[in-house]
Design a protein around this motif. Structure first.
Motif, PDB file in Angstrom:
ATOM      1  N   THR A  71      21.717 -52.870 -29.259  1.00  0.00           N
ATOM      2  CA  THR A  71      22.570 -51.782 -28.771  1.00  0.00           C
ATOM      3  C   THR A  71      21.771 -50.839 -27.878  1.00  0.00           C
ATOM      4  O   THR A  71      20.604 -50.582 -28.133  1.00  0.00           O
ATOM      5  CB  THR A  71      23.123 -50.994 -29.966  1.00  0.00           C
ATOM      6  OG1 THR A  71      23.780 -51.903 -30.850  1.00  0.00           O
ATOM      7  CG2 THR A  71      24.105 -49.929 -29.515  1.00  0.00           C
ATOM      8  N   THR A  89      20.128 -47.721 -26.715  1.00  0.00           N
ATOM      9  CA  THR A  89      19.589 -46.721 -27.644  1.00  0.00           C
ATOM     10  C   THR A  89      20.221 -45.350 -27.453  1.00  0.00           C
ATOM     11  O   THR A  89      20.532 -44.924 -26.342  1.00  0.00           O
ATOM     12  CB  THR A  89      18.068 -46.595 -27.458  1.00  0.00           C
ATOM     13  OG1 THR A  89      17.778 -46.255 -26.104  1.00  0.00           O
ATOM     14  CG2 THR A  89      17.378 -47.887 -27.817  1.00  0.00           C
ATOM     15  N   LEU A  90      20.409 -44.656 -28.589  1.00  0.00           N
ATOM     16  CA  LEU A  90      20.868 -43.271 -28.585  1.00  0.00           C
ATOM     17  C   LEU A  90      19.693 -42.331 -28.353  1.00  0.00           C
ATOM     18  O   LEU A  90      18.531 -42.685 -28.615  1.00  0.00           O
ATOM     19  CB  LEU A  90      21.504 -42.931 -29.933  1.00  0.00           C
ATOM     20  CG  LEU A  90      22.875 -43.543 -30.256  1.00  0.00           C
ATOM     21  CD1 LEU A  90      23.219 -43.252 -31.703  1.00  0.00           C
ATOM     22  CD2 LEU A  90      23.942 -42.972 -29.330  1.00  0.00           C
ATOM     23  N   ASP A  94      16.288 -41.965 -30.610  1.00  0.00           N
ATOM     24  CA  ASP A  94      15.707 -43.227 -31.055  1.00  0.00           C
ATOM     25  C   ASP A  94      14.183 -43.151 -30.881  1.00  0.00           C
ATOM     26  O   ASP A  94      13.681 -42.822 -29.815  1.00  0.00           O
ATOM     27  CB  ASP A  94      16.269 -44.385 -30.212  1.00  0.00           C
ATOM     28  CG  ASP A  94      15.824 -45.743 -30.718  1.00  0.00           C
ATOM     29  OD1 ASP A  94      16.622 -46.396 -31.403  1.00  0.00           O
ATOM     30  OD2 ASP A  94      14.679 -46.154 -30.424  1.00  0.00           O
ATOM     31  N   ARG A 109      16.018 -45.312 -35.647  1.00  0.00           N
ATOM     32  CA  ARG A 109      16.329 -46.377 -34.701  1.00  0.00           C
ATOM     33  C   ARG A 109      17.835 -46.513 -34.522  1.00  0.00           C
ATOM     34  O   ARG A 109      18.616 -46.250 -35.438  1.00  0.00           O
ATOM     35  CB  ARG A 109      15.772 -47.727 -35.189  1.00  0.00           C
ATOM     36  CG  ARG A 109      14.254 -47.783 -35.234  1.00  0.00           C
ATOM     37  CD  ARG A 109      13.661 -47.579 -33.847  1.00  0.00           C
ATOM     38  NE  ARG A 109      12.199 -47.714 -33.859  1.00  0.00           N
ATOM     39  CZ  ARG A 109      11.426 -47.376 -32.825  1.00  0.00           C
ATOM     40  NH1 ARG A 109      11.961 -46.852 -31.723  1.00  0.00           N
ATOM     41  NH2 ARG A 109      10.120 -47.516 -32.913  1.00  0.00           N
ATOM     42  N   THR A 110      18.245 -46.932 -33.321  1.00  0.00           N
ATOM     43  CA  THR A 110      19.663 -47.123 -33.037  1.00  0.00           C
ATOM     44  C   THR A 110      20.188 -48.340 -33.789  1.00  0.00           C
ATOM     45  O   THR A 110      19.602 -49.415 -33.733  1.00  0.00           O
ATOM     46  CB  THR A 110      19.899 -47.314 -31.531  1.00  0.00           C
ATOM     47  OG1 THR A 110      19.350 -46.202 -30.826  1.00  0.00           O
ATOM     48  CG2 THR A 110      21.387 -47.433 -31.232  1.00  0.00           C
ATOM     49  N   SER A 142      24.115 -50.269 -35.219  1.00  0.00           N
ATOM     50  CA  SER A 142      25.543 -50.317 -34.904  1.00  0.00           C
ATOM     51  C   SER A 142      26.309 -50.960 -36.038  1.00  0.00           C
ATOM     52  O   SER A 142      25.787 -51.778 -36.788  1.00  0.00           O
ATOM     53  CB  SER A 142      25.800 -51.110 -33.612  1.00  0.00           C
ATOM     54  OG  SER A 142      25.479 -52.467 -33.796  1.00  0.00           O
ATOM     55  N   VAL A 192      27.807 -46.763 -32.882  1.00  0.00           N
ATOM     56  CA  VAL A 192      26.358 -46.649 -32.968  1.00  0.00           C
ATOM     57  C   VAL A 192      25.941 -45.395 -33.739  1.00  0.00           C
ATOM     58  O   VAL A 192      26.663 -44.394 -33.766  1.00  0.00           O
ATOM     59  CB  VAL A 192      25.721 -46.626 -31.555  1.00  0.00           C
ATOM     60  CG1 VAL A 192      25.875 -47.955 -30.881  1.00  0.00           C
ATOM     61  CG2 VAL A 192      26.333 -45.516 -30.694  1.00  0.00           C
ATOM     62  N   LEU A 210      22.024 -43.485 -35.594  1.00  0.00           N
ATOM     63  CA  LEU A 210      20.588 -43.570 -35.821  1.00  0.00           C
ATOM     64  C   LEU A 210      20.332 -43.747 -37.307  1.00  0.00           C
ATOM     65  O   LEU A 210      20.927 -43.043 -38.139  1.00  0.00           O
ATOM     66  CB  LEU A 210      19.882 -42.300 -35.329  1.00  0.00           C
ATOM     67  CG  LEU A 210      19.886 -42.052 -33.821  1.00  0.00           C
ATOM     68  CD1 LEU A 210      19.270 -40.673 -33.519  1.00  0.00           C
ATOM     69  CD2 LEU A 210      19.113 -43.139 -33.080  1.00  0.00           C
ATOM     70  N   PRO A 250      27.056 -44.565 -26.488  1.00  0.00           N
ATOM     71  CA  PRO A 250      25.603 -44.504 -26.527  1.00  0.00           C
ATOM     72  C   PRO A 250      25.093 -43.337 -25.694  1.00  0.00           C
ATOM     73  O   PRO A 250      25.627 -43.034 -24.635  1.00  0.00           O
ATOM     74  CB  PRO A 250      25.180 -45.847 -25.917  1.00  0.00           C
ATOM     75  CG  PRO A 250      26.354 -46.750 -26.127  1.00  0.00           C
ATOM     76  CD  PRO A 250      27.540 -45.859 -26.017  1.00  0.00           C
TER      77      PRO A 250
END
Length: 781
Positions: free
Chosen positions: A632, A634-635, A638, A651-652, A654, A660, A662, A688
């Motif tokens: 996915t 990343t947000l 992350d 970490r991202t 989903s 999504v 973290l 995201p």
């Protein structure tokens, strides 16, 4: 007394009923899933009417996917009617027919799987498939003559009990292996951030491994330049080309010259030089027509010549079989029994000769030729695919593609009665400038079976001589090098697989292993998969996104592994590399063959399998997973340290519906004490890169809890869909003395927890409490 015949398909039932009518009199009358002929009733299945129960049918707790209970091994397997179409209606009708029979005849396809299909039908009707009043009809052709012969030579079905045991073992073992390994690697992949279901199969996974390995070989290929020299020599009787015989001490291990300067030196020195003929040789050579096809060879041929997929070829061949134009298609033999040569060959040739497509070849045909294909010792359950003694009018119902396939099969059979291809192979060795050169020539003598055109292209692949004759030359004749040319060449990577070449690779899997014992086993069991299953496995891998097809150089499309396919192989290789190789199938098939021969028991096989799975799962859990599928986007946030435990990294991740969030990577699925901190974008947003994340606020956040008055309201997000809610911060997981106050934004009304545990959606994403149920999918891993 009523005798009930149980065929595997309706078309087979109709053919059997027609023959019974001719043998015993009467007119076939159709009923519900049956055809009555006097005191005989022919009923039929539709392939497998039954399938093994799903995991939750044995234990409701097994519906949720979790590492804890693995491996899942039922104490006793159960069968349910297949869950598609109107199968249940057919099952009910067939059960009633079988129950009322005085005698039974198992008329399933003459193979391991056909034995199991009908044995299950008899067993589920409450009858003993191996009772003394149950016979076995073993058919390799639906032609009337062949059905008559099979009826005359029926044996007790009990004689096939070991074959049935082998089929049952294969079915149970594939279920246990597939569901446990699929769940194990799927869950471990999700722990690593993946969101794909990882489906593992005993044959499917090694097949995927073959394609991944080939694609990587192509991607990592580095071309090698190598060189040669071609010289044109003039002789008093004509000119000819010859290639430099490169000395063995200057070539690499593959016989290639890598030093351009050495080739350039020879090309320069030989130019204009005088030489002599050292030797000349002329040899008459011949080549018989290729063996007739088994299914793998036919699939390979149709892929190369017509671009047909393996599944399409199988479906067409099945159609020819059901229309009584060709013999049983799912055969692994390329040989034919003497009985066809003795009793049927002239009738088959006569039927083919009545067709305009083949009548022109008949004058060159000799029905007394005995090709090496006629060999009883190399025919077991089924013989090679050949035309039947058909009625020319029967071919009117063939589709265009069926007609194309029939033509290939027919020409292959005709080739068995044509003369060998013959030619004169000529060779000359020339000495000039202290080097030797080799010239070849090829002069046709008799085209033989090749006049059929297109029976096979293998003769071109094996041709070792240049077309055309060499001049009439003798030892010590003088020649002059009138021209020399340095030939710069470059190695090429292997070609990607096609349907045909992948089928061939699966059938010849011994070529991909080094261990002599494993090579021998794979050769004995004829590779991985069976003639009946290989095409379907390729289609499954295409359907689940592990394979993709792309335009090839010829008519056939290339089969390539997708990123998901590559990830699957990498994930399994981390813990259980033997599951991605062809060696596991070699071991299984060897032992299944022993069971079919009565040399080994089902119990020993299944016990060994269970022990191996326990070891693999334990090692996989200790090593951790590899993400399968695209990661996915990343947000924001992350990679930052986890604000809760301070040890993990955010970490991202989903959910299954691609929302999504973290999550702390210190969380372990089977460790309730690991950090489970997560942060969601506000209002359930799955966009995201959302910057709101855990910093979102609510007017009531931080105010006193209206229920207990001790805690404060805290903004949280549901893990199932990311939607926000308020709850009391005095709630602690696992505590019996908790404030269970929850306030949802949509309703503004309080909801209550019970039992001190959090409520969760029935369709939540992979839960960090350790279990996951894959939606409403009824497919097993």
């Amino acid at each position: 007394m009523t005798t009930v015949w149980i065929a595997e398909k309706e078309s087979a039932a109709q053919a059997i009923a027609n023959t019974l009518a001719k043998l015993y009199g009467g007119t076939p009358r159709k009923g519900q899933y049956c055809i009555a002929v006097g005191e005989h009733v022919v009923t039929y299945a539709r392939g497998h009417l039954y399938e093994l129960a799903q995991a939750h049918d044995y234990n409701k707790d097994w519906k949720s996917w979790s590492l804890d209970p693995l491996p899942l091994i039922p104490k006793q397997f159960a069968l349910f009617p297949r869950r598609d179409g109107n199968i249940r209606q057919q099952v009910s009708a067939v059960k009633d027919i079988v129950r009322r029979a005085d005698n039974l005849v198992s008329a399933g396809d003459a193979a391991r799987e056909g034995q199991l299909i009908v044995d299950n039908v008899i067993r589920e009707a409450g009858r003993d498939p191996f009772a003394s009043n149950v016979k076995r009809l073993w058919l390799s052709s639906m032609a009337d003559k062949d059905i008559r012969n099979a009826i005359a030579s029926m044996k007790p079905n009990a004689d096939y009990g070991d074959l049935s045991d082998a089929a049952t073992t294969r079915s149970h073992a594939d279920w246990i292996h597939g569901i446990n390994m699929s769940r194990c690697f799927t869950l471990l992949s999700q722990d690593a951030g993946g969101r794909e279901v990882v489906r593992v199969g005993r044959v499917k996974t090694p097949t995927l491994g073959l394609v991944v390995s080939r694609d990587r070989e192509i991607a990592n290929f580095k071309p090698t330049d190598h060189f040669g020299v071609t010289v044109t020599f003039d002789h008093e009787n004509g000119s000819f080309d010859a290639n430099w015989n490169i000395p063995g001490d200057i070539v690499d291990q593959n016989g290639r010259l890598l030093d351009r300067s050495k080739a350039a030196d020879v090309a320069e020195r030989v130019k204009g030089a005088r030489g002599k003929i050292l030797t000349t040789e002329s040899e008459k050579k011949s080549k018989a027509a290729p063996l007739p096809f088994n299914l793998s060879a036919l699939q390979t041929e149709m892929s190369k010549r017509h671009g047909f997929s393996a599944q399409k070829t199988l479906d067409l061949a099945q159609g020819l079989y059901e229309k009584r134009a060709a013999t049983y298609p799912r055969t692994d033999s390329r040989y034919l029994p003497d009985s066809i040569y003795r009793d049927e060959r002239n009738d088959i040739l006569s039927a083919l000769g009545s067709l305009s497509s083949y009548s022109g070849f008949m004058e060159n045909l000799n029905s007394r030729i005995r090709h090496a294909a006629w060999n009883d010792s190399k025919v077991s359950d089924h013989h090679a695919i050949v035309p039947t003694v058909f009625n020319p009018s029967d071919l009117d119902s063939l589709t265009d593609d069926e007609a194309v396939l029939f033509d290939v099969i027919a020409r292959s059979f005709l080739g068995l009665f044509m003369p060998d291809q013959k030619w004169l192979a000529m060779t000359a060795i020339v000495e000039a400038a202290d080097e030797t050169f080799r010239a070849t020539g090829r002069v046709p003598i008799d085209a033989g079976w090749t006049v059929l055109r297109g029976v096979t292209d293998s003769d071109d692949d094996e041709k070792k001589e240049n077309d055309g004759a060499l001049p009439d030359m003798h030892r010590n004749d003088r020649v002059t090098a009138s021209k020399s040319e340095l030939k710069a060449k470059q190695t090429e990577p292997p070609s990607p697989f096609t349907d045909g070449t992948l089928i061939h690779a699966m059938a010849n899997a011994q070529n991909f292993v080094k261990d002599p014992a494993i090579r021998r086993q794979l050769k004995e069991v004829e590779g991985i998969g069976t003639e009946a299953t290989r095409a379907g496995l390729i289609e499954e891998l295409l359907k689940d996104g592990s394979f993709r097809k792309e335009r090839g150089n010829g008519k056939a499309q290339w089969i390539r592994a997708t990123q998901k396919g590559v990830d699957v192989i990498d994930a399994i290789n981390k813990t259980a590399p033997s599951y991605t190789s062809v060696e596991l199938t070699a071991l299984w098939e060897s032992r299944l063959s022993n069971i079919a021969a009565g040399k080994e028991s089902m119990g020993d096989f299944m016990s060994d399998l269970a022990a191996a799975l326990r070891t693999t799962i334990s090692e996989a859990k200790s090593k951790g997973g590899v993400r399968v599928g695209a990661q996915t986007e990343t947000l924001e946030g992350d990679g930052k340290p986890c604000p809760k435990c301070g040890e993990g990294t955010m970490r991202t991740r989903s959910t299954r519906d691609k929302r999504v969030f973290l999550g702390c990577d210190a969380w372990k699925r089977d460790d309730p004490n690991s950090c489970s901190h997560s942060e969601w974008p506000d209002s359930g947003s799955s966009r995201p890169g959302s910057k709101s994340g855990s910093t979102a606020t609510h007017p009531k956040a931080g105010t006193a809890c209206p229920k207990c008055g001790n805690g404060k309201l805290k903004l949280r997000h549901r893990k199932s869909d990311g939607k926000p809610f308020l709850s009391c911060d005095s709630w602690k997981p696992g505590s019996d003395d908790n404030c269970s106050y929850i306030e949802n934004f949509e309703t503004k009304s309080p909801a209550r927890r019970s039992g001190g545990t959090r409520r969760s959606s029935a369709h939540s994403a992979p839960k960090k409490s350790g279990s996951w149920s894959p939606g409403r999918s009824r497919k097993r891993g």
